[in-house]
Design a protein around this motif. Structure first.
Motif, PDB file in Angstrom:
ATOM      1  N   CYS A  33      -5.688  11.576   0.878  1.00 27.48           N
ATOM      2  CA  CYS A  33      -5.970  10.144   1.057  1.00 27.48           C
ATOM      3  C   CYS A  33      -4.735   9.316   0.693  1.00 27.48           C
ATOM      4  O   CYS A  33      -4.409   8.334   1.377  1.00 27.48           O
ATOM      5  CB  CYS A  33      -7.152   9.716   0.192  1.00 27.48           C
ATOM      6  SG  CYS A  33      -8.706  10.427   0.725  1.00 27.48           S
ATOM      7  N   LEU A  87     -10.315  21.153  -4.650  1.00 30.46           N
ATOM      8  CA  LEU A  87     -10.741  20.456  -3.425  1.00 30.46           C
ATOM      9  C   LEU A  87     -10.680  18.937  -3.640  1.00 30.46           C
ATOM     10  O   LEU A  87     -10.161  18.195  -2.789  1.00 30.46           O
ATOM     11  CB  LEU A  87     -12.166  20.893  -3.046  1.00 30.46           C
ATOM     12  CG  LEU A  87     -12.748  20.313  -1.770  1.00 30.46           C
ATOM     13  CD1 LEU A  87     -12.045  20.893  -0.546  1.00 30.46           C
ATOM     14  CD2 LEU A  87     -14.256  20.601  -1.675  1.00 30.46           C
ATOM     15  N   GLY A  88     -11.218  18.479  -4.781  1.00 28.95           N
ATOM     16  CA  GLY A  88     -11.209  17.043  -5.092  1.00 28.95           C
ATOM     17  C   GLY A  88      -9.793  16.500  -5.177  1.00 28.95           C
ATOM     18  O   GLY A  88      -9.484  15.438  -4.629  1.00 28.95           O
ATOM     19  N   PRO A 109     -12.606  21.559  -8.236  1.00 27.62           N
ATOM     20  CA  PRO A 109     -11.595  20.627  -8.777  1.00 27.62           C
ATOM     21  C   PRO A 109     -10.358  20.536  -7.876  1.00 27.62           C
ATOM     22  O   PRO A 109      -9.822  19.443  -7.646  1.00 27.62           O
ATOM     23  CB  PRO A 109     -11.229  21.251 -10.131  1.00 27.62           C
ATOM     24  CG  PRO A 109     -12.432  22.040 -10.524  1.00 27.62           C
ATOM     25  CD  PRO A 109     -13.028  22.545  -9.255  1.00 27.62           C
ATOM     26  N   VAL A 143      -2.321   9.444   3.482  1.00 28.04           N
ATOM     27  CA  VAL A 143      -2.747   8.577   4.599  1.00 28.04           C
ATOM     28  C   VAL A 143      -2.415   7.118   4.285  1.00 28.04           C
ATOM     29  O   VAL A 143      -1.950   6.368   5.148  1.00 28.04           O
ATOM     30  CB  VAL A 143      -4.264   8.765   4.887  1.00 28.04           C
ATOM     31  CG1 VAL A 143      -4.744   7.760   5.924  1.00 28.04           C
ATOM     32  CG2 VAL A 143      -4.542  10.177   5.362  1.00 28.04           C
ATOM     33  N   ILE A 144      -2.639   6.719   3.017  1.00 24.13           N
ATOM     34  CA  ILE A 144      -2.326   5.336   2.624  1.00 24.13           C
ATOM     35  C   ILE A 144      -0.828   5.044   2.830  1.00 24.13           C
ATOM     36  O   ILE A 144      -0.439   3.947   3.227  1.00 24.13           O
ATOM     37  CB  ILE A 144      -2.737   5.094   1.145  1.00 24.13           C
ATOM     38  CG1 ILE A 144      -4.268   5.084   1.029  1.00 24.13           C
ATOM     39  CG2 ILE A 144      -2.166   3.777   0.604  1.00 24.13           C
ATOM     40  CD1 ILE A 144      -4.809   5.062  -0.378  1.00 24.13           C
ATOM     41  N   LEU A 187       0.533   7.223  -6.062  1.00 24.10           N
ATOM     42  CA  LEU A 187      -0.702   8.024  -6.100  1.00 24.10           C
ATOM     43  C   LEU A 187      -0.434   9.461  -5.666  1.00 24.10           C
ATOM     44  O   LEU A 187      -1.033  10.404  -6.192  1.00 24.10           O
ATOM     45  CB  LEU A 187      -1.774   7.391  -5.197  1.00 24.10           C
ATOM     46  CG  LEU A 187      -2.412   6.103  -5.726  1.00 24.10           C
ATOM     47  CD1 LEU A 187      -3.309   5.478  -4.667  1.00 24.10           C
ATOM     48  CD2 LEU A 187      -3.227   6.388  -6.982  1.00 24.10           C
ATOM     49  N   ASN A 236       0.836  -1.204   0.000  1.00 21.93           N
ATOM     50  CA  ASN A 236       0.000   0.000   0.000  1.00 21.93           C
ATOM     51  C   ASN A 236       0.869   1.252   0.000  1.00 21.93           C
ATOM     52  O   ASN A 236       0.542   2.247  -0.634  1.00 21.93           O
ATOM     53  CB  ASN A 236      -0.898   0.009   1.235  1.00 21.93           C
ATOM     54  CG  ASN A 236      -2.083  -0.933   1.077  1.00 21.93           C
ATOM     55  OD1 ASN A 236      -2.470  -1.273  -0.031  1.00 21.93           O
ATOM     56  ND2 ASN A 236      -2.646  -1.354   2.203  1.00 21.93           N
ATOM     57  N   ILE A 249       2.306   1.882  -3.558  1.00 21.90           N
ATOM     58  CA  ILE A 249       1.264   2.388  -4.464  1.00 21.90           C
ATOM     59  C   ILE A 249       0.803   3.772  -3.998  1.00 21.90           C
ATOM     60  O   ILE A 249       0.512   4.647  -4.819  1.00 21.90           O
ATOM     61  CB  ILE A 249       0.100   1.381  -4.557  1.00 21.90           C
ATOM     62  CG1 ILE A 249       0.622   0.101  -5.218  1.00 21.90           C
ATOM     63  CG2 ILE A 249      -1.060   1.947  -5.369  1.00 21.90           C
ATOM     64  CD1 ILE A 249      -0.343  -1.045  -5.249  1.00 21.90           C
ATOM     65  N   GLY A 250       0.772   3.959  -2.676  1.00 21.83           N
ATOM     66  CA  GLY A 250       0.391   5.273  -2.131  1.00 21.83           C
ATOM     67  C   GLY A 250       1.344   6.371  -2.587  1.00 21.83           C
ATOM     68  O   GLY A 250       0.911   7.477  -2.931  1.00 21.83           O
ATOM     69  N   ALA A 295      -8.127  16.385  -1.807  1.00 21.76           N
ATOM     70  CA  ALA A 295      -8.627  15.224  -1.056  1.00 21.76           C
ATOM     71  C   ALA A 295      -7.954  13.948  -1.534  1.00 21.76           C
ATOM     72  O   ALA A 295      -7.605  13.069  -0.721  1.00 21.76           O
ATOM     73  CB  ALA A 295     -10.143  15.120  -1.217  1.00 21.76           C
ATOM     74  N   MET A 296      -7.745  13.831  -2.857  1.00 20.07           N
ATOM     75  CA  MET A 296      -7.050  12.650  -3.397  1.00 20.07           C
ATOM     76  C   MET A 296      -5.629  12.564  -2.842  1.00 20.07           C
ATOM     77  O   MET A 296      -5.166  11.491  -2.415  1.00 20.07           O
ATOM     78  CB  MET A 296      -6.994  12.731  -4.934  1.00 20.07           C
ATOM     79  CG  MET A 296      -8.272  12.284  -5.618  1.00 20.07           C
ATOM     80  SD  MET A 296      -8.474  12.896  -7.310  1.00 20.07           S
ATOM     81  CE  MET A 296      -7.081  12.256  -8.121  1.00 20.07           C
ATOM     82  N   TYR A 321      -2.072   0.144   7.635  1.00 12.45           N
ATOM     83  CA  TYR A 321      -2.100  -0.877   6.575  1.00 12.45           C
ATOM     84  C   TYR A 321      -0.968  -0.678   5.561  1.00 12.45           C
ATOM     85  O   TYR A 321      -0.972  -1.270   4.503  1.00 12.45           O
ATOM     86  CB  TYR A 321      -3.437  -0.821   5.821  1.00 12.45           C
ATOM     87  CG  TYR A 321      -4.647  -1.027   6.688  1.00 12.45           C
ATOM     88  CD1 TYR A 321      -4.976  -2.289   7.169  1.00 12.45           C
ATOM     89  CD2 TYR A 321      -5.494   0.032   7.011  1.00 12.45           C
ATOM     90  CE1 TYR A 321      -6.091  -2.489   7.957  1.00 12.45           C
ATOM     91  CE2 TYR A 321      -6.618  -0.149   7.805  1.00 12.45           C
ATOM     92  CZ  TYR A 321      -6.904  -1.422   8.275  1.00 12.45           C
ATOM     93  OH  TYR A 321      -8.015  -1.615   9.057  1.00 12.45           O
ATOM     94  N   ASP A 361      -0.494   5.003   7.093  1.00 11.08           N
ATOM     95  CA  ASP A 361      -1.395   4.408   8.102  1.00 11.08           C
ATOM     96  C   ASP A 361      -1.012   2.960   8.456  1.00 11.08           C
ATOM     97  O   ASP A 361      -0.010   2.430   7.953  1.00 11.08           O
ATOM     98  CB  ASP A 361      -2.876   4.547   7.674  1.00 11.08           C
ATOM     99  CG  ASP A 361      -3.237   3.630   6.530  1.00 11.08           C
ATOM    100  OD1 ASP A 361      -2.380   2.841   6.108  1.00 11.08           O
ATOM    101  OD2 ASP A 361      -4.380   3.701   6.049  1.00 11.08           O
ATOM    102  N   LEU A 407      -1.230  16.554 -10.606  1.00 15.31           N
ATOM    103  CA  LEU A 407      -2.532  17.079 -11.050  1.00 15.31           C
ATOM    104  C   LEU A 407      -2.886  18.359 -10.292  1.00 15.31           C
ATOM    105  O   LEU A 407      -3.376  19.341 -10.876  1.00 15.31           O
ATOM    106  CB  LEU A 407      -3.609  16.011 -10.826  1.00 15.31           C
ATOM    107  CG  LEU A 407      -5.007  16.301 -11.372  1.00 15.31           C
ATOM    108  CD1 LEU A 407      -4.980  16.512 -12.878  1.00 15.31           C
ATOM    109  CD2 LEU A 407      -5.957  15.148 -11.034  1.00 15.31           C
TER     110      LEU A 407
END
Lengths: 511, 162
Positions: B63, B55-56, B53, B66-67, B22, B15, B18-19, B59-60, B72, B70, B29
């Motif tokens: 997250c 904000l989205g 846009p 966090v991945i 991401l 994770n 991959i995090g 948020a991505m 996991y 965290d 972006l």
């Protein structure tokens, strides 16, 4: 709020040959698709969504709700026949259903599943008819601030409860929020976020999005698995022939009466779980199964008992109607399939919201009538053709995967005759495939995509009302503060107590 | 050296690995959106066009972060663990086949393109015997075309008169 004229109009819309035909078609196809392992209710509804363009609102609702109900029941057929649930919703049915099949009582198990499914579904639909209008009356008193926070709360619930990993659920919702902003802003209709591409100016259309995320992504996954085939289908086929041969035992009325307590638990749990965004039929099914096992130790649930089948199936089917309550009362879909039904309503020109009861009462009453009628049709189709569907599950996936891919391509194109929609669907299918591989749930993405424009509209309206004062616009009422607090609490609880993880594993310990 | 390469490969599947990917994607972006001229354009209600846009995307990014950190973070998802590099090629091949089928159906019509696509795909996935695959491909194509036509949805007909 009750409008008798609208009810009469709704009944005249529903009781037409065309609407009834689409309802029967929807249930018949839904049970078939549900019985095929790997095809869930949301995949079935997503694939058929483009067909609703050619139908009137009642026909479209008949088709989609029929599909939904049929697919949820259909999942139990393959769970009972081959120990392979058609969808995760029916996983709890495998324990007792497959044990019954091995005892030569497959027919009895399928009938127990059918009767418990339709009984619990009907009871929960009646509950929806009373609860949804009452909740809509409450929702009508909400201002844009409260509506904004309600949507945030729903998205938080979805992200937190959709799987074991909160961050992945929220990541899915964030992607949905971003994709929902591509195209034009919902207030001034000004082009934005199009990467300079004119074909993105209308934004991402719902049909390619749902077909890509729910259908193409799964077919890519299954297609990939098929390249590393494993044997096993032949054995299952032989087992089915024996289990459903003529002369095997059926379900008596006394046995039906004996499973009523488990159906009652399923109705209660399924109705509550269905109304909460993010939980869904799988959790309801395992919760009901676990409770029935604890409360009725004498029924030997887990060892091949019709009581276990009844509990699991009543639990998952009782979520079908209640999952539409948040959509009807607040305009916020509570599950992926509810989002697809909401999307179909939007495509028909009917925006789901609390005002739907005032603006389109005939559509709401048609929906209620179709919910109830769908159970009668489900009972008929399941009773007479259930055993035929058990053989459908034996269809080779090598045949099904290309067929569904083809349906996905032409479904994405037929919606608007736009070649870019096909490209978009394939790209989103790839995104959905990557999400599935990485354990990111798809439902929060689709639901947030639908809700994103509404969130933006409500936030901007709240700002306008409060003359640009952000503090008042966001926290101007005790209810708004309460909803915000609940959303924060939900995130904190999920992080501290791993609520999603616990729910994801619910019922498994009981086995 | 081998163990370092193996460890790196394993980390990329976690994770956390991959995090990080991401984070890079969503961070790029976010930077693109932040620098885009339209994003800072103020609307009549005082709202900037890029607010949601951004904000989205924020948020991505949050997250993804966090991945990375965290509890996991060291887990490997089943789907990722079983994945092989060749999977990418197979998925791309499926997508390309679908798009070629679509382009072909625009050129030569659905009724000619669909049986070829279905037959070829069924053969690729291992459906035998071939006469069964051919029969199913032709029958299903005609059935789907007839169904859509009956609903009033016109599929590309190509040079065929119907």
């Amino acid at each position: 709020m009750f409008q008798p004229d609208a009810l009469i109009e709704a009944l005249s819309l529903v009781f037409t040959v065309q609407t009834l035909m689409w309802l029967v078609f929807g249930v018949a196809v839904g049970v078939g698709l549900g019985a095929i392992p790997g095809l869930t209710a949301s995949t079935s509804v997503a694939l058929m969504l483009p067909l609703t363009f050619a139908l009137d609102t009642a026909g479209a609702l008949g088709l989609l709700i029929g599909l939904y109900k049929g697919a949820v029941f259909g999942g139990s057929i393959s769970a009972i026949s081959f120990a392979t649930p058609g969808a995760p919703d029916s996983a709890a049915t495998v324990y007792d259903g497959y044990a019954l099949t091995r005892q030569g009582k497959g027919r009895k198990a399928i009938l127990a599943s059918l009767y418990s499914s339709t009984t619990a579904d009907t009871l929960s639909d009646i509950l929806v008819i009373f609860v949804a209008p009452a909740m809509a009356i409450i929702a009508l008193n909400f201002g844009p601030t409260e509506r904004f926070w309600l949507m945030v709360l729903a998205i938080t619930l979805l992200g937190a409860l959709s799987g074991k990993h909160l961050a992945k659920g929220m990541l899915s919702a964030a992607i949905g929020l971003y994709l929902g902003t591509i195209g034009q802003d919902p207030v001034g209709n000004v082009s934005r976020n199009t990467f300079g591409q004119s074909w993105l100016q209308d934004g991402i259309h719902l049909v390619p999005l749902v077909i890509g995320i729910f259908a193409m992504s799964r077919m890519l996954e299954q297609g990939l698995d098929l390249t590393r085939r494993s044997p096993g289908v032949q054995y299952a086929a032989e087992m089915v022939r024996g289990a459903f041969a003529k002369g095997t035992s059926t379900l008596s009325f006394r046995e039906y009466r004996s499973i009523l307590p488990q159906i009652g638990i399923g109705f209660g749990v399924g109705s509550i779980v269905g109304m909460l965004p993010g939980l869904g039929a799988t959790v309801a099914s395992f919760l009901t199964y676990g409770l029935a096992k604890r409360f009725f130790p004498s029924k030997r649930i887990g060892e091949g008992s019709i009581h276990g089948v009844a509990a699991a199936e009543a639990g998952n089917n009782a979520t079908v109607g209640p999952t539409l309550v948040p959509l009807l009362a607040f305009g916020i879909p509570g599950s992926a399939t509810a989002a697809l039904i909401g999307g179909a309503l939007i495509l028909q020109g009917v925006t789901p919201s609390p005002r739907m009861f005032e603006l389109y009462p005939e559509v709401v009453y048609s929906l209620f009538a179709i919910l109830i009628l769908g159970n009668v049709v489900n009972l008929g189709v399941g009773r007479f053709f259930g055993f035929f569907y058990a053989r459908l599950g034996q269809l080779p996936p090598q045949m099904l995967v290309p067929l569904i891919m083809l349906m996905a391509v032409i479904g994405a194109y037929a919606a608007r005759n736009d070649p870019y929609d096909v490209l978009m669907m394939l790209g989103l299918g790839c995104l959905g495939f990557c999400m599935r591989r990485f354990g990111v749930p798809e439902a929060p993405l689709v639901i947030t995509f639908l809700v994103a424009p509404l969130m933006e509209q409500n936030m901007r309206r709240a700002l306008l009302i409060n003359r640009g004062d952000w503090a008042d616009a966001l926290f101007g009422s005790p209810l708004a503060i309460g909803l915000f607090g609940l959303a924060v609490l939900m995130v904190v609880l999920s992080l501290k107590m791993n609520v999603g993880d616990r729910l994801a594993s619910v019922g498994r310990e009981s086995k | 050296m081998k163990s370092v390469v193996w460890g790196m490969r394993h980390w990329l599947k976690t994770n956390q690995g991959i995090g990080v990917a991401l984070c890079l994607l969503s961070g790029s972006l976010l930077l693109y959106l932040y620098l885009a001229p339209w994003a800072s354009r103020e609307m009549r209600d005082g709202f900037t066009l890029g607010f949601f846009p951004i904000l989205g995307t924020t948020a991505m990014l949050a997250c993804a972060l966090v991945i990375v950190v965290d509890v996991y973070r060291n887990d490997v998802e089943g789907g990722v663990e079983l994945g092989r590099p060749s999977d990418i090629l197979i998925v791309v091949a499926f997508l390309a086949a679908c798009y070629v089928f679509f382009l072909a159906s625009l050129e030569i019509g659905f009724l000619l393109a669909a049986p070829v696509f279905l037959f070829a795909s069924m053969q690729w996935l291992g459906l035998r015997p071939w006469p069964l695959a051919a029969g199913v491909a032709v029958a299903m194509s005609i059935l789907i075309y007839a169904g859509f036509t009956a609903l009033g949805i016109q599929l590309p007909s190509g040079p065929l008169p119907f």
